[in-house]
Motif scaffolding. Structure first.
Motif, PDB file in Angstrom:
ATOM      1  N   ASP A 151      15.844   5.652  83.919  1.00  0.00           N
ATOM      2  CA  ASP A 151      15.148   5.169  82.725  1.00  0.00           C
ATOM      3  C   ASP A 151      15.355   3.664  82.577  1.00  0.00           C
ATOM      4  O   ASP A 151      16.485   3.193  82.466  1.00  0.00           O
ATOM      5  CB  ASP A 151      15.691   5.893  81.489  1.00  0.00           C
TER       6      ASP A 151
ATOM      7  N   SER B 158      11.298   4.243  85.648  1.00  0.00           N
ATOM      8  CA  SER B 158      10.226   4.362  84.658  1.00  0.00           C
ATOM      9  C   SER B 158      10.467   3.419  83.491  1.00  0.00           C
ATOM     10  O   SER B 158      11.566   3.370  82.936  1.00  0.00           O
ATOM     11  CB  SER B 158      10.139   5.798  84.133  1.00  0.00           C
TER      12      SER B 158
ATOM     13  N   ILE C  88       9.777   8.595  77.218  1.00  0.00           N
ATOM     14  CA  ILE C  88      10.064   9.873  77.864  1.00  0.00           C
ATOM     15  C   ILE C  88       9.184  10.962  77.274  1.00  0.00           C
ATOM     16  O   ILE C  88       8.985  11.039  76.058  1.00  0.00           O
ATOM     17  CB  ILE C  88      11.547  10.225  77.675  1.00  0.00           C
TER      18      ILE C  88
ATOM     19  N   LEU D 284      20.343   7.919  82.432  1.00  0.00           N
ATOM     20  CA  LEU D 284      20.331   6.970  81.317  1.00  0.00           C
ATOM     21  C   LEU D 284      21.496   6.005  81.498  1.00  0.00           C
ATOM     22  O   LEU D 284      22.652   6.421  81.534  1.00  0.00           O
ATOM     23  CB  LEU D 284      20.474   7.703  79.982  1.00  0.00           C
TER      24      LEU D 284
ATOM     25  N   GLU E 278      11.258  12.424  72.183  1.00  0.00           N
ATOM     26  CA  GLU E 278      11.960  12.107  73.424  1.00  0.00           C
ATOM     27  C   GLU E 278      13.252  12.913  73.541  1.00  0.00           C
ATOM     28  O   GLU E 278      13.587  13.423  74.623  1.00  0.00           O
ATOM     29  CB  GLU E 278      12.274  10.609  73.473  1.00  0.00           C
TER      30      GLU E 278
END
Length: 493
Positions: free
Chosen positions: A38, A67, A71, A84, A95
């Motif tokens: 993430d 990304s 989410i 994360l 999310e």
């Protein structure tokens, strides 16, 4: 001879091939495992900061993606592992639910934190705990230091070396396989609740506190094994790992200058690879921390000692007596803790269970709420013995008022044996049976027409006139005589 030699060669070749295949199977056990890092919420860019561990994963045929989008379930469904790294942006409820559902359905989640200075200043603490707390893990706003077991020998560790800790207190687990100790670089500690479990802990000389250095200790800090630095949780079909340090995955010349990265220190690289291997392997059955048959994702109670539970995973109490069926010896009959959930006995048959009965009185069943004989009129005799339970009386009269059924010759209400006066003509008497004289004027109340005003007996107890008493007729006669005398005297003159 040649045949024998050929058989030996074939046998040896077969063994070599088998070993190669076994090794290949082990090396490629994670082939095709896809990982999403993430970057939307991340405090720093994982693709540049931990490139070495990413390269190692790719060499093991992991598929790595990054990304910068919010989410959602569709995004996560394409990957096996979600990472994360120090998220500093808040997660929406949508999310959070997407991540929870991803793990429940078999996804792996890795959460990386940092020390209090970074977590607070960069706004990481709230977002990271919004996610980790769903799985029983909370990142503390503190830092772990150690007075003895320190990483040394690098440019970075030369300042405040107590924050660069060698952690060697690890439990046996697939994540710690082949790991004897790790370098923990200014990381925070973790707080755990089921289903989370600790995998690595502080050393005997480790300390965790907020904003501390060795010279700042207050004595209130966590110490030793109370400090958790690495934790795991199984949730639904998926797995979660959390560690309070991101720097352990940083390679040299990324963040601290040449040779100051910590990925190559001790067994940090092995730990990192183990973490991805473990969370990337989907559980065969839903996680059930307390073993009660209800998956953790649906379990509202943690009760490892009780498997008689309802659909929510909470212990049943079939008879609603406050004791769950696992502890209750009489689960279908209401009881008390003192009797292990069974109905209490009543040895004196007064209707009050023994565990609530303060008195043992087999001869009296007229009792109060505590099982003790009642004394309704408060005369010292319980109602079972008292012949007049609602009237105050003496024991010699069996609890009845004195004189009940006794002779009262003058009918003044006072029995003869207590009557000090015989006065049949007067029933207004005192406690000794003598006529009252309320105003103390010598005339008893039965004769006194003014019983509340002192008077004379001649006036029937009422107040009389004060001074000499004159008759009106006498006064008038005297006036007439005097007047006649005066008139006669005038005429004679």
């Amino acid at each position: 001879m040649k045949c024998t030699h050929m058989k030996g060669i074939i046998g040896f070749s077969t063994l070599v091939i088998l070993l190669i295949l076994l090794n290949a199977d082990n090396e490629c056990s994670q082939q095709g495992t896809s990982v999403l890092f993430d970057e939307y919420h991340a405090n720093w860019n994982p693709s540049t900061q931990i490139y070495q561990i990413i390269y190692d994963l790719e060499s093991r045929e992991y598929i790595i993606d990054f990304s910068d989008d919010r989410i959602n379930p569709s995004l996560l469904s394409q990957y096996n592992i979600f990472v994360l790294m120090e998220p500093s942006k808040d997660f929406s409820d949508y999310e959070k639910e997407s991540i929870r559902s991803f793990v429940e359905n078999g996804g792996g989640l890795i959460i990386l934190g940092d020390c209090d200075r970074v977590m607070s200043s960069e706004g990481i603490l709230a977002p990271i705990n919004d996610i980790s707390s769903m799985f029983g893990i909370e990142f503390n706003n503190d830092r772990v230091i150690d007075s003895e077991k320190q990483i040394s020998g690098t440019e970075t560790t030369s300042w405040n070396p107590e924050g660069f800790v060698i952690v060697s207190n690890l439990i046996h687990h697939p994540v710690t396989r082949g790991v004897n100790d790790i370098g923990y670089c200014w990381g925070c500690s973790l707080e755990l609740q089921p289903p989370a479990v600790g995998l690595a802990f502080g050393n005997p000389t480790s300390i965790a506190g907020t904003g501390i250095l060795l010279q700042d200790l207050t004595g209130k800090e966590k110490k030793g094994e109370d400090i958790v630095v690495l934790a795991a949780a199984e949730y639904g079909m998926g797995k979660v790992l959390a560690i309070g340090d991101t720097d352990f995955l940083v390679a040299g010349h990324d963040r601290f200058g040449d040779h100051d990265g910590f990925l190559s220190f001790r067994h940090n690289r092995q730990l990192g690879l183990n973490m991805f291997d473990w969370v990337g392997e989907e559980s065969k059955t839903p996680a059930d921390y307390d073993g009660d048959g209800v998956p953790d994702s649906s379990d509202h109670c943690i009760n490892p000692g009780c498997k008689i539970v309802d659909s929510r995973g909470c212990p049943k109490d079939s008879d609603n007596d406050g004791l769950d069926d696992c502890e209750d010896r009489c689960p279908t009959e209401p009881g008390t803790p003192a009797t292990n959930g069974c109905p209490a006995g009543d040895r004196d048959n007064d209707g009050i269970p023994d565990d609530q009965d303060a008195c043992n009185n087999p001869d009296c069943s007229i009792v109060d709420s505590q099982g003790c004989p009642k004394d309704t009129d408060g005369d010292g005799m319980n109602d079972c013995e008292d012949a007049c339970p609602s009237e105050y009386g003496e024991r010699q009269n069996n609890g009845c008022p004195a004189g009940t059924g006794e002779k009262d010759s003058d009918n003044d209400g006072v029995p003869d044996d207590q009557d000090g006066c015989f006065n049949p003509e007067c029933s207004i008497v005192d406690s000794q049976g003598c006529p009252r004289d309320s105003d103390n004027d010598g005339v008893n109340d039965c004769k006194d027409q003014c019983p509340n005003q002192p008077g004379m007996q001649a006036s029937n107890g009422c107040p009389g006139q004060s001074g000499p008493t004159f008759c009106l007729g006498t006064v008038l006669l005297s006036i007439m005589i005097i007047s006649g005398a005066i008139i006669t005297r005038i005429k004679l003159k």
